[in-house]
Write a protein that holds these residues in place. Sequence first.
Motif, PDB file in Angstrom:
ATOM      1  N   GLY A   1      -5.709 -11.260  11.747  1.00 29.63           N
ATOM      2  CA  GLY A   1      -4.944 -11.981  10.741  1.00 29.63           C
ATOM      3  C   GLY A   1      -4.767 -11.215   9.450  1.00 29.63           C
ATOM      4  N   ALA A   2      -5.246  -9.968   9.415  1.00 32.33           N
ATOM      5  CA  ALA A   2      -5.214  -9.192   8.176  1.00 32.33           C
ATOM      6  C   ALA A   2      -3.930  -8.405   7.999  1.00 32.33           C
ATOM      7  N   VAL A   3      -3.270  -8.076   9.113  1.00 28.86           N
ATOM      8  CA  VAL A   3      -2.070  -7.238   9.039  1.00 28.86           C
ATOM      9  C   VAL A   3      -1.016  -7.723  10.021  1.00 28.86           C
ATOM     10  N   GLU A   4       0.208  -7.338   9.729  1.00 22.64           N
ATOM     11  CA  GLU A   4       1.294  -7.430  10.706  1.00 22.64           C
ATOM     12  C   GLU A   4       1.385  -6.070  11.376  1.00 22.64           C
ATOM     13  N   VAL A   5       1.137  -6.024  12.670  1.00 18.02           N
ATOM     14  CA  VAL A   5       1.148  -4.748  13.384  1.00 18.02           C
ATOM     15  C   VAL A   5       2.579  -4.282  13.562  1.00 18.02           C
ATOM     16  N   GLU A   6       2.876  -3.100  13.040  1.00 16.11           N
ATOM     17  CA  GLU A   6       4.224  -2.539  13.126  1.00 16.11           C
ATOM     18  C   GLU A   6       4.347  -1.500  14.238  1.00 16.11           C
ATOM     19  N   THR A   7       3.247  -0.822  14.551  1.00 15.84           N
ATOM     20  CA  THR A   7       3.252   0.219  15.582  1.00 15.84           C
ATOM     21  C   THR A   7       1.908   0.214  16.293  1.00 15.84           C
ATOM     22  N   ALA A   8       1.943   0.321  17.602  1.00 18.39           N
ATOM     23  CA  ALA A   8       0.737   0.567  18.392  1.00 18.39           C
ATOM     24  C   ALA A   8       1.210   1.249  19.663  1.00 18.39           C
ATOM     25  N   ASP A   9       1.102   2.571  19.700  1.00 21.59           N
ATOM     26  CA  ASP A   9       1.657   3.300  20.844  1.00 21.59           C
ATOM     27  C   ASP A   9       0.801   4.495  21.230  1.00 21.59           C
TER      28      ASP A   9
ATOM     29  N   VAL B   1      -1.894   3.392  15.407  1.00 18.83           N
ATOM     30  CA  VAL B   1      -1.727   1.987  15.073  1.00 18.83           C
ATOM     31  C   VAL B   1      -1.417   1.897  13.590  1.00 18.83           C
ATOM     32  N   VAL B   2      -0.369   1.143  13.243  1.00 21.16           N
ATOM     33  CA  VAL B   2       0.031   0.947  11.859  1.00 21.16           C
ATOM     34  C   VAL B   2       0.198  -0.546  11.613  1.00 21.16           C
ATOM     35  N   GLY B   3      -0.382  -1.021  10.518  1.00 25.08           N
ATOM     36  CA  GLY B   3      -0.238  -2.416  10.142  1.00 25.08           C
ATOM     37  C   GLY B   3       0.064  -2.550   8.668  1.00 25.08           C
ATOM     38  N   ARG B   4       0.775  -3.598   8.315  1.00 23.70           N
ATOM     39  CA  ARG B   4       1.106  -3.908   6.913  1.00 23.70           C
ATOM     40  C   ARG B   4       0.312  -5.110   6.465  1.00 23.70           C
ATOM     41  N   ARG B   5      -0.345  -4.978   5.322  1.00 18.03           N
ATOM     42  CA  ARG B   5      -1.153  -6.087   4.804  1.00 18.03           C
ATOM     43  C   ARG B   5      -0.268  -7.306   4.534  1.00 18.03           C
ATOM     44  N   VAL B   6      -0.696  -8.434   5.069  1.00 11.15           N
ATOM     45  CA  VAL B   6       0.086  -9.669   4.895  1.00 11.15           C
ATOM     46  C   VAL B   6      -0.395 -10.420   3.651  1.00 11.15           C
TER      47      VAL B   6
END
Length: 268
Positions: free
Chosen positions: A206-214, A263-268
């Motif tokens: 719940g901490a980030v919106e995952v933008e990339t995981a490849d 893996v890249v995530g953006r803080r929500v």
Amino acid sequence: MTETNETPHPADALGGRLSLPQYPRSSRYDARWTIENQMGPHALWLLEWLAPALRLEGLSPDARVLDLGCGRAMTSVFLAREYGVQVTAADLWVKPDENAVRLAEAGVAGQVLPVHAEAHDLPFGEGSFDAIVSVDAYQYFGTDDLYLPSLTRLLRPGGRIGVVVPALREEIDGAEPPEHLKPFWEPAYWCFHSAGWWRRHWTRSGAVEVETADWLTDGWREWLLWCEVVAGHSTDQWHVEMAGRCAEMLRADQGRTLGFARVVGRRV
């Protein structure tokens, strides 16, 4: 550190061998410098793969980036020189004064602050960073279900975290590794997971919106190439032995199991 603005001359056999077209920025760095300061896979290649997904090009010169588990600060040098950002180079095992020498030699002492820090006890305030980077380190502490929320509090709202980790092509069923990997497997390797596992792990936090995981296509071949070069050219006997064993494992696997995930995530 030696650096040029051109791909190493073909006469430089070592530099030429490590100049991969998919990593043009990394190819500008002296091959021997990368070998002597490595602590695992080729960190500059992995960071250059991560950079577009993390949108490093879009950061302003005053952006603050945490390089978590920076090792001997090669990635910190790369972040400062290639993207012009302000870097905090945090590591538990390499002393800040040792990294300070490398940073000064690389001409980025004014842009990079080396600090001693443990991943679970980071001495920074909430919202201190515009981005967090971790290359070949996050797997050692980030599998904890509670870790990512505690780390991403250090990001400003909308800031991004990006990691590259040794990974599995698919999750391993059961308590045993594949038969062909048993001669090489160590208990620590169970921290390796698939890109899909990391996506689910981060999404559940719940901490980030995952933008990339490849998965890095042919990452195992690049890893093998690097291990072979380190085994043949490092002046540190321990690194020679470790790289040689890693190369043997990768040859046995042939990309069936091992590689890299970003893996890249953006803080929500």
